[in-house]
Write a protein that holds these residues in place. Sequence first.
Motif, mmCIF file in Angstrom:
data_model
loop_
_atom_site.group_PDB
_atom_site.id
_atom_site.type_symbol
_atom_site.label_atom_id
_atom_site.label_comp_id
_atom_site.label_asym_id
_atom_site.label_seq_id
_atom_site.Cartn_x
_atom_site.Cartn_y
_atom_site.Cartn_z
ATOM 1 N N TYR A 91 27.924 -27.612 -57.114
ATOM 2 C CA TYR A 91 27.391 -26.689 -58.110
ATOM 3 C C TYR A 91 28.127 -26.845 -59.440
ATOM 4 O O TYR A 91 27.507 -26.965 -60.493
ATOM 5 N N TYR A 92 29.466 -26.838 -59.381
ATOM 6 C CA TYR A 92 30.240 -26.962 -60.614
ATOM 7 C C TYR A 92 30.067 -28.343 -61.242
ATOM 8 O O TYR A 92 30.005 -28.464 -62.460
ATOM 9 N N GLU A 93 29.982 -29.356 -60.415
ATOM 10 C CA GLU A 93 29.753 -30.720 -60.920
ATOM 11 C C GLU A 93 28.447 -30.775 -61.718
ATOM 12 O O GLU A 93 28.405 -31.300 -62.830
ATOM 13 N N LEU A 94 27.384 -30.239 -61.161
ATOM 14 C CA LEU A 94 26.090 -30.228 -61.853
ATOM 15 C C LEU A 94 26.126 -29.322 -63.080
ATOM 16 O O LEU A 94 25.556 -29.656 -64.121
ATOM 17 N N SER A 95 26.781 -28.193 -62.979
ATOM 18 C CA SER A 95 26.854 -27.259 -64.097
ATOM 19 C C SER A 95 27.587 -27.854 -65.290
ATOM 20 O O SER A 95 27.252 -27.572 -66.434
ATOM 21 N N ASP B 248 18.066 -32.446 -61.656
ATOM 22 C CA ASP B 248 18.982 -32.486 -60.505
ATOM 23 C C ASP B 248 19.547 -31.099 -60.213
ATOM 24 O O ASP B 248 19.633 -30.680 -59.058
ATOM 25 N N GLN B 249 19.948 -30.394 -61.269
ATOM 26 C CA GLN B 249 20.498 -29.062 -61.071
ATOM 27 C C GLN B 249 19.414 -28.105 -60.572
ATOM 28 O O GLN B 249 19.651 -27.292 -59.679
ATOM 29 N N GLN B 250 18.221 -28.220 -61.105
ATOM 30 C CA GLN B 250 17.114 -27.372 -60.670
ATOM 31 C C GLN B 250 16.804 -27.604 -59.188
ATOM 32 O O GLN B 250 16.634 -26.659 -58.418
ATOM 33 N N LEU C 160 19.448 -24.724 -52.527
ATOM 34 C CA LEU C 160 20.452 -23.740 -52.125
ATOM 35 C C LEU C 160 19.790 -22.404 -51.782
ATOM 36 O O LEU C 160 20.132 -21.770 -50.774
ATOM 37 N N VAL C 161 18.820 -21.989 -52.573
ATOM 38 C CA VAL C 161 18.089 -20.748 -52.278
ATOM 39 C C VAL C 161 17.370 -20.882 -50.933
ATOM 40 O O VAL C 161 17.383 -19.956 -50.114
ATOM 41 N N ILE D 167 17.544 -14.523 -56.536
ATOM 42 C CA ILE D 167 18.556 -14.981 -55.564
ATOM 43 C C ILE D 167 19.417 -16.057 -56.222
ATOM 44 O O ILE D 167 20.635 -16.052 -56.114
ATOM 45 N N ARG D 168 18.781 -16.985 -56.902
ATOM 46 C CA ARG D 168 19.489 -18.072 -57.587
ATOM 47 C C ARG D 168 20.484 -17.504 -58.601
ATOM 48 O O ARG D 168 21.603 -17.970 -58.733
#
Length: 123
Positions: free
Chosen positions: A75-79, A87-89, A95-96, A120-121
């Motif tokens: 998550y942090y890598e993508l953020s 990719d982040q989407q 994850l949801v 939720i996301r």
Amino acid sequence: GSRTPSPVSLESVQRILEDKDLNKRLLLSMAMGSRDRPGAKSPTTTTPATVISHGFFWKDYPMLESILYSHMTEYYELSINKRQSKDQQKFNNNLVELIREKASQNGWYFDPAVFDDKKIRDR
């Protein structure tokens, strides 16, 4: 006993802010370490509500919280590196889905009047 933290110089802070890799590692370390910090509450031993509603705490659903922690590095890598990317989407949507599946397996569900996938996301 209690440790007194060593002072942080302005140069150290500036180095962290300018060095993307160091900044990323520090943020991840802080996020991962927060679950083991002194005074952190351990998961509840009571049975959580079947309907997950507004104002819930992830710690009350340790099986769901563990999914978040196990995906925190990615998550942090993508953020940091791919903010607002496809990719982040895709990661967020997966994850949801994982969270919803694990909740369902445990007899829990998110109150549909309160939670759609986006909410939720955002949690």
